[in-house]
Design a protein around this motif. Structure first.
Motif, short mmCIF file in Angstrom:
data_model
loop_
_atom_site.label_atom_id
_atom_site.label_comp_id
_atom_site.label_asym_id
_atom_site.label_seq_id
_atom_site.Cartn_x
_atom_site.Cartn_y
_atom_site.Cartn_z
N ALA A 115 50.01 -25.82 -20.11
CA ALA A 115 49.05 -26.93 -20.09
C ALA A 115 47.77 -26.43 -20.75
N SER A 116 47.24 -27.19 -21.69
CA SER A 116 46.12 -26.71 -22.50
C SER A 116 44.83 -26.63 -21.69
N PRO A 117 43.87 -25.83 -22.15
CA PRO A 117 42.56 -25.75 -21.46
C PRO A 117 41.85 -27.10 -21.40
N ALA A 118 42.23 -28.02 -22.30
CA ALA A 118 41.61 -29.36 -22.29
C ALA A 118 42.21 -30.27 -21.23
N SER A 119 43.33 -29.86 -20.62
CA SER A 119 44.02 -30.73 -19.68
C SER A 119 43.25 -30.84 -18.36
N PHE A 120 43.56 -31.91 -17.62
CA PHE A 120 42.82 -32.19 -16.39
C PHE A 120 43.66 -33.07 -15.47
N GLY A 121 43.27 -33.13 -14.20
CA GLY A 121 43.98 -33.97 -13.24
C GLY A 121 43.53 -33.68 -11.84
N HIS A 122 44.43 -33.87 -10.86
CA HIS A 122 44.10 -33.57 -9.46
C HIS A 122 45.38 -33.59 -8.64
N THR A 123 45.33 -32.87 -7.53
CA THR A 123 46.43 -32.89 -6.56
C THR A 123 45.98 -33.65 -5.32
N GLY A 124 46.97 -34.05 -4.50
CA GLY A 124 46.67 -34.72 -3.25
C GLY A 124 47.40 -34.07 -2.10
N TYR A 125 46.77 -34.02 -0.94
CA TYR A 125 47.29 -33.32 0.24
C TYR A 125 48.65 -33.86 0.68
N THR A 126 48.90 -35.14 0.45
CA THR A 126 50.16 -35.75 0.87
C THR A 126 51.34 -35.35 0.00
N GLY A 127 51.07 -34.64 -1.12
CA GLY A 127 52.14 -34.21 -2.02
C GLY A 127 52.12 -34.93 -3.34
N THR A 128 50.94 -35.40 -3.73
CA THR A 128 50.79 -36.14 -4.99
C THR A 128 50.15 -35.26 -6.07
N PHE A 129 50.31 -35.69 -7.32
CA PHE A 129 49.84 -34.87 -8.44
C PHE A 129 49.80 -35.71 -9.72
N VAL A 130 48.69 -35.63 -10.45
CA VAL A 130 48.62 -36.28 -11.76
C VAL A 130 47.93 -35.31 -12.72
N TRP A 131 48.49 -35.19 -13.94
CA TRP A 131 47.91 -34.25 -14.91
C TRP A 131 48.03 -34.83 -16.32
N ALA A 132 46.93 -34.77 -17.06
CA ALA A 132 46.87 -35.32 -18.41
C ALA A 132 46.42 -34.23 -19.38
N ASP A 133 47.08 -34.16 -20.52
CA ASP A 133 46.78 -33.13 -21.51
C ASP A 133 46.46 -33.77 -22.86
N PRO A 134 45.19 -33.86 -23.22
CA PRO A 134 44.82 -34.50 -24.49
C PRO A 134 45.28 -33.73 -25.73
N THR A 135 45.59 -32.45 -25.58
CA THR A 135 46.05 -31.66 -26.73
C THR A 135 47.47 -32.05 -27.13
N THR A 136 48.33 -32.24 -26.14
CA THR A 136 49.72 -32.60 -26.42
C THR A 136 50.01 -34.08 -26.22
N GLY A 137 49.08 -34.81 -25.59
CA GLY A 137 49.33 -36.21 -25.27
C GLY A 137 50.25 -36.39 -24.08
N LEU A 138 50.49 -35.30 -23.32
CA LEU A 138 51.44 -35.34 -22.22
C LEU A 138 50.76 -35.81 -20.94
N LEU A 139 51.44 -36.73 -20.24
CA LEU A 139 50.97 -37.25 -18.96
C LEU A 139 52.07 -37.06 -17.92
N PHE A 140 51.70 -36.51 -16.77
CA PHE A 140 52.67 -36.13 -15.74
C PHE A 140 52.20 -36.68 -14.40
N VAL A 141 53.03 -37.50 -13.75
CA VAL A 141 52.69 -38.08 -12.44
C VAL A 141 53.82 -37.77 -11.45
#
Length: 455
Positions: free
Chosen positions: A387-413
């Protein structure tokens, strides 16, 4: 023939969108930048359209998820992965609970927990920043003069959002208002409703005092001490306060501001607070069986105790969504603030909030947003190694996760209820479920790019 033309067109448009997005993230000035590409919303596609082998992807994901289900890491989950706006993988696994009565569907709704911090509070602050109503150069005391007294008054708001202001990590509000014998203190919680205790916070019969937020939660935050150590320490405290700031500056209720400026125009129907008021319970995935505060299965109500005492609407937690609607927000951020032809935020503001603020001191965080570890660790990271240094997102205590990477255009939920039936289940972390899938996708992308380059 028509299918081949569509695939070629999709790839050309996706490439154009990716180039446009990368250009926008290089913009330094805080001026609105629009993407001219038509291809700036989520569309369904196939892994091969983004250079990924579908058989390898399916086999890899199935193996990781099945191990997690068999190990009892969570009863079920949702997974959505997109690249350049093409949703090339979207699937649900398992059941709502371990009794296996209701299978998880893609339209089911999960408690996002701390993903709320970036998808609600931070998002609203970014909008106010664009409108000149919120400055990152101001102090905590400037925005919260009644709460941020003493040492808190001079804390830079940038440091507060980057979790290095020395604020206390959290306050267990529910237990702080209990006496040693377990009874609740005066003017906090009662077992019967009345004019002074109008707010039901559990089906078992707990009612909150009408002034609890201002007289108890805000007061407890006000009384906390500021640490001399200004290194990174994740703190949820300011996110209880941000909704009041957003309401004050916008003239709208916090949830209405988010609905009107983001969720409704994005078509994110499921994304919002208090889902039980809008959807049937069989579509909402239960979280924990609470045996210490509300004494019930938490179903359609926020899992976080502090957010529950904020009546379910907080900047700290409280959002619910399915994977697709959550993805729309982060695709908009990847697009430099544009989605389906409408501009929501400036590219410059997105870049500023999602950049690492204090990497030189070892703090990886953006403003509100989480970032990749500065020194990668397979055991400690929630994200993929590549995941590139430009990528960003957040985790959630219930077991959730979202991550976006502007370098590759990849989005992960990734959405799950790993706290069902108890938060003491940490197998999702022990098995590295989310980073393992994330790593798999990056590796297959790399293999696909190499293969395409050789042909």
């Amino acid at each position: 023939m028509i299918r081949n033309i569509f695939l070629l067109t999709s790839l050309v448009l996706a490439s154009f969108s990716s180039m446009a997005r990368q250009t926008e993230f290089q913009v330094k000035e805080k001026t609105p930048v629009k993407i001219e590409s038509i291809f700036n919303k989520l569309v369904d596609g196939k892994p091969e359209e983004v250079g990924i082998n579908s058989a390898a992807l399916e086999a890899g994901i199935q193996s990781i998820i099945q191990q997690a289900l068999d190990s009892g890491a969570f009863p079920g989950c949702q997974l959505l992965i997109a690249k350049d706006g093409i949703v090339f993988y979207e699937k649900s696994f398992g059941y709502h609970t371990y009794d296996r009565f209701i299978e998880v569907k893609n339209s089911d709704i999960y408690d996002l927990a701390s993903v709320t911090k970036t998808t609600a509070a931070t998002l609203a602050l970014m909008k106010l920043h664009d409108e000149g109503k919120f400055s990152l150069e101001e102090t905590f005391g400037h925005y919260f003069p009644k709460v941020a007294k003493g040492e808190k008054a001079s804390l830079p708001i940038r440091d507060v959002l980057a979790h290095q202001a020395g604020l206390k990590a959290w306050i267990p509000y529910w237990s702080e208002v209990q006496r040693k014998n377990g009874k609740y203190k005066w003017n906090t919680v009662k077992s019967d409703s009345s004019r002074r205790f109008p707010y039901r916070i559990s089906e078992t019969g707990l009612f909150l005092h009408k002034d609890f937020k201002e007289k108890k939660i805000y007061k407890m935050i006000k009384r906390t001490k500021v640490s001399d150590d200004k290194s990174y320490l994740y703190s949820g405290l300011p996110f209880y306060l941000f909704p009041e700031l957003i309401e004050r500056e916008s003239g709208e209720a916090f949830d209405e501001f988010l609905n009107n400026n983001f969720y409704k125009p994005l078509g994110a129907e499921t994304l919002g607070f208090k889902p039980k008021e809008r959807f049937s319970l069989d579509r909402i995935v239960p979280t924990e069986v609470d045996d210490f505060f509300r004494m019930e299965t938490l179903h359609g109500v926020v899992h976080d105790e502090g957010a529950a005492m904020m009546l379910g609407v907080s900047g700290n937690a409280g959002l619910f969504s399915d994977a697709r609607d959550l993805a729309k927000v982060y695709q908009m951020l990847l697009n430099g603030g544009v989605y389906d032809g409408r501009e929501y935020l400036s590219a410059a503001t997105i870049k500023e909030f999602t950049e690492c603020q204090f990497c030189e001191t070892g703090n990886r965080r953006g403003l509100g947003f989480d970032k990749p570890l500065i020194d990668y660790s397979f055991s400690a990271s929630s994200v993929a190694q590549h995941a590139s240094p430009a990528s960003f997102g957040h985790t959630g205590y219930t077991g959730t996760f979202v991550w976006a990477d502007p370098t590759t255009g990849l989005l992960f939920v990734f959405l799950s209820n790993r706290v069902n039936p108890t938060r003491n289940n940490s197998k999702i972390y022990q098995l590295n479920v989310r980073p393992n899938i994330h790593n798999l996708v990056y590796n297959l992308l790399e293999e696909g790019s190499y293969g395409l380059g050789q042909n």
